[in-house]
Design a protein around this motif. Structure first.
Motif, PDB file in Angstrom:
ATOM      1  N   ALA A  70      -5.201  62.184 -13.269  1.00 48.66           N
ATOM      2  CA  ALA A  70      -6.453  62.476 -13.960  1.00 48.66           C
ATOM      3  C   ALA A  70      -6.566  63.951 -14.337  1.00 48.66           C
ATOM      4  O   ALA A  70      -7.402  64.320 -15.171  1.00 48.66           O
ATOM      5  CB  ALA A  70      -7.643  62.071 -13.089  1.00 48.66           C
ATOM      6  N   LEU A  71      -5.727  64.797 -13.729  1.00 52.24           N
ATOM      7  CA  LEU A  71      -5.736  66.227 -14.041  1.00 52.24           C
ATOM      8  C   LEU A  71      -4.740  66.594 -15.136  1.00 52.24           C
ATOM      9  O   LEU A  71      -4.670  67.759 -15.542  1.00 52.24           O
ATOM     10  CB  LEU A  71      -5.407  67.044 -12.781  1.00 52.24           C
ATOM     11  N   ASN A  72      -3.974  65.631 -15.613  1.00 55.58           N
ATOM     12  CA  ASN A  72      -2.944  65.921 -16.604  1.00 55.58           C
ATOM     13  C   ASN A  72      -3.537  66.492 -17.892  1.00 55.58           C
ATOM     14  O   ASN A  72      -4.626  66.098 -18.325  1.00 55.58           O
ATOM     15  CB  ASN A  72      -2.133  64.663 -16.941  1.00 55.58           C
ATOM     16  N   GLY A  73      -2.806  67.423 -18.480  1.00 55.57           N
ATOM     17  CA  GLY A  73      -3.206  68.043 -19.731  1.00 55.57           C
ATOM     18  C   GLY A  73      -2.044  68.822 -20.292  1.00 55.57           C
ATOM     19  O   GLY A  73      -0.919  68.754 -19.768  1.00 55.57           O
ATOM     20  N   PRO A  74      -2.285  69.595 -21.336  1.00 57.59           N
ATOM     21  CA  PRO A  74      -1.196  70.353 -21.968  1.00 57.59           C
ATOM     22  C   PRO A  74      -0.500  71.325 -21.020  1.00 57.59           C
ATOM     23  O   PRO A  74       0.680  71.645 -21.219  1.00 57.59           O
ATOM     24  CB  PRO A  74      -1.908  71.105 -23.100  1.00 57.59           C
ATOM     25  N   GLU A  75      -1.211  71.794 -19.982  1.00 61.33           N
ATOM     26  CA  GLU A  75      -0.642  72.804 -19.091  1.00 61.33           C
ATOM     27  C   GLU A  75      -0.363  72.275 -17.683  1.00 61.33           C
ATOM     28  O   GLU A  75       0.006  73.045 -16.795  1.00 61.33           O
ATOM     29  CB  GLU A  75      -1.572  74.009 -19.011  1.00 61.33           C
ATOM     30  N   PHE A  76      -0.549  70.969 -17.467  1.00 59.05           N
ATOM     31  CA  PHE A  76      -0.355  70.427 -16.120  1.00 59.05           C
ATOM     32  C   PHE A  76       0.146  69.000 -16.199  1.00 59.05           C
ATOM     33  O   PHE A  76      -0.365  68.185 -16.971  1.00 59.05           O
ATOM     34  CB  PHE A  76      -1.668  70.468 -15.341  1.00 59.05           C
ATOM     35  N   ASP A  77       1.154  68.712 -15.359  1.00 55.50           N
ATOM     36  CA  ASP A  77       1.746  67.377 -15.290  1.00 55.50           C
ATOM     37  C   ASP A  77       1.904  67.006 -13.822  1.00 55.50           C
ATOM     38  O   ASP A  77       2.746  67.566 -13.117  1.00 55.50           O
ATOM     39  CB  ASP A  77       3.095  67.368 -16.011  1.00 55.50           C
ATOM     40  N   ALA A  78       1.082  66.073 -13.348  1.00 56.84           N
ATOM     41  CA  ALA A  78       1.076  65.711 -11.930  1.00 56.84           C
ATOM     42  C   ALA A  78       2.404  65.116 -11.475  1.00 56.84           C
ATOM     43  O   ALA A  78       2.724  65.152 -10.278  1.00 56.84           O
ATOM     44  CB  ALA A  78      -0.059  64.732 -11.646  1.00 56.84           C
ATOM     45  N   THR A  79       3.200  64.575 -12.385  1.00 58.57           N
ATOM     46  CA  THR A  79       4.467  63.973 -11.977  1.00 58.57           C
ATOM     47  C   THR A  79       5.465  65.027 -11.494  1.00 58.57           C
ATOM     48  O   THR A  79       6.472  64.678 -10.872  1.00 58.57           O
ATOM     49  CB  THR A  79       5.106  63.179 -13.140  1.00 58.57           C
ATOM     50  N   ARG A  80       5.201  66.299 -11.743  1.00 60.71           N
ATOM     51  CA  ARG A  80       6.106  67.362 -11.316  1.00 60.71           C
ATOM     52  C   ARG A  80       5.773  67.867  -9.910  1.00 60.71           C
ATOM     53  O   ARG A  80       6.438  68.756  -9.394  1.00 60.71           O
ATOM     54  CB  ARG A  80       6.055  68.515 -12.319  1.00 60.71           C
ATOM     55  N   LEU A  81       4.729  67.305  -9.287  1.00 63.65           N
ATOM     56  CA  LEU A  81       4.354  67.728  -7.943  1.00 63.65           C
ATOM     57  C   LEU A  81       5.189  67.025  -6.887  1.00 63.65           C
ATOM     58  O   LEU A  81       5.666  65.898  -7.078  1.00 63.65           O
ATOM     59  CB  LEU A  81       2.876  67.410  -7.681  1.00 63.65           C
ATOM     60  N   ARG A  82       5.346  67.669  -5.740  1.00 62.11           N
ATOM     61  CA  ARG A  82       5.975  67.022  -4.584  1.00 62.11           C
ATOM     62  C   ARG A  82       5.157  65.793  -4.207  1.00 62.11           C
ATOM     63  O   ARG A  82       3.915  65.797  -4.251  1.00 62.11           O
ATOM     64  CB  ARG A  82       6.007  67.993  -3.402  1.00 62.11           C
ATOM     65  N   PRO A  83       5.817  64.710  -3.794  1.00 66.08           N
ATOM     66  CA  PRO A  83       5.075  63.494  -3.430  1.00 66.08           C
ATOM     67  C   PRO A  83       4.115  63.719  -2.263  1.00 66.08           C
ATOM     68  O   PRO A  83       3.075  63.068  -2.183  1.00 66.08           O
ATOM     69  CB  PRO A  83       6.175  62.495  -3.076  1.00 66.08           C
ATOM     70  N   GLU A  84       4.449  64.659  -1.357  1.00 65.95           N
ATOM     71  CA  GLU A  84       3.560  64.928  -0.228  1.00 65.95           C
ATOM     72  C   GLU A  84       2.214  65.487  -0.703  1.00 65.95           C
ATOM     73  O   GLU A  84       1.161  65.181  -0.130  1.00 65.95           O
ATOM     74  CB  GLU A  84       4.203  65.931   0.742  1.00 65.95           C
TER      75      GLU A  84
END
Length: 280
Positions: A70-84
């Motif tokens: 829900a935070l995804n946007g042009p400057e952020f992609d949650a899929t690039r975060l560590r799963p923890e």
């Protein structure tokens, strides 16, 4: 005496702020307030009712955010975060925390006065002042606020000292799109009597899969901290000179940790460190 102090504080923020219309142009500042001087978890039912829904206490696997995407946007992609990190935000109630705190000497006395005069009394924003204050740990519970369709619209994160049961934080967490912003922010509101403190944090992913949340300096309407007060039927809001940074990362031993820095203007007031571990 203390009620007069609370009233004087609201009058000060009214004088520093500007009139806002929470039902119109400034709806991005709409957030729960407390009807009484003691906050704790007393605001939850009214906030759920405002959405036509219910509070779900201790929901299994309840998280501060239903889905980090829900935070995804042009400057952020949650899929690039560590799963923890994703798991912590999406299933916060399945994690426990240890906390360490360290105040800057220049701000310690001010923090102590605020804690004694406001925080502990109103059961809100009572920052630990000494390392031993949290030596026995901090309890954490998540209450989900769902609308009439059963959808999560916010989550309450209620943190209390295990040694005394006193509230340290009572925050309402969700996502919010600021005017003109490229992508959503993490929105945290701390209800107070006839007002609240709100923080809008810009999310960034780091090369190692870590998460950086920042409330920088800026203009009215940008990410940052705000104080909102209701006085004589009108609502006022002002930017506060509070700037926070949260850095979530996994260390060399596979432990999820958070470095939290709170600054007043450009000076560091307090640093907190959290060790986060899954319950099972």
């Amino acid at each position: 005496m203390l009620n007069a102090l609370d009233l004087a504080t609201r009058k000060m923020w009214r004088a520093l702020g500007r009139p806002v219309d929470l039902a119109g142009d400034h709806s991005w500042l709409r957030a729960p307030m407390s009807d009484g001087s003691t906050v704790a978890d007393g605001w939850l039912a009214a906030e759920a009712a405002a959405h036509g829904g219910e509070v779900h206490e201790n929901a299994p696997g309840g998280g501060l955010l239903h889905d980090m995407n829900a935070l995804n946007g042009p400057e952020f992609d949650a899929t690039r975060l560590r799963p923890e990190i994703r798991d912590f935000y999406e299933r916060t109630s399945a994690w426990r925390m240890e906390v360490w705190t360290g105040w800057s000497p220049a701000f310690w006395l001010g923090g102590e006065l605020i804690s004694r005069l406001f925080g502990k009394r109103v059961q809100q924003l009572a920052l630990p002042m000494r390392p031993l204050d949290v030596a026995r740990g901090m309890d954490s519970r998540i209450a989900l606020i769902r609308d009439r369709d059963g959808q999560q619209v916010a989550a309450a994160w209620l943190r209390t000292l295990r040694s005394t049961g006193e509230y340290v934080y009572s925050g309402c967490y969700g996502r919010r799109l600021l005017p003109g912003a490229a992508g959503p922010s993490v929105h945290v509101a701390f209800p107070l009597e006839s007002g609240n403190v709100q923080v809008f944090l810009r999310p960034q992913h780091e090369p190692d899969g870590g998460l950086l949340l920042r409330s920088p300096r800026g203009r009215f309407g940008d990410n940052g901290a705000y104080v909102v007060v209701r006085d004589r039927g009108r609502t006022f809001a002002a930017r506060a000179p509070i700037h926070e940074t949260f850095r979530l990362y996994v260390d060399d031993e596979g432990v999820l940790r958070t470095d939290h820095e709170l600054r007043m203007w450009n000076a560091t007031a307090v640093r907190l460190h959290y060790r986060l571990e899954p319950l099972s």
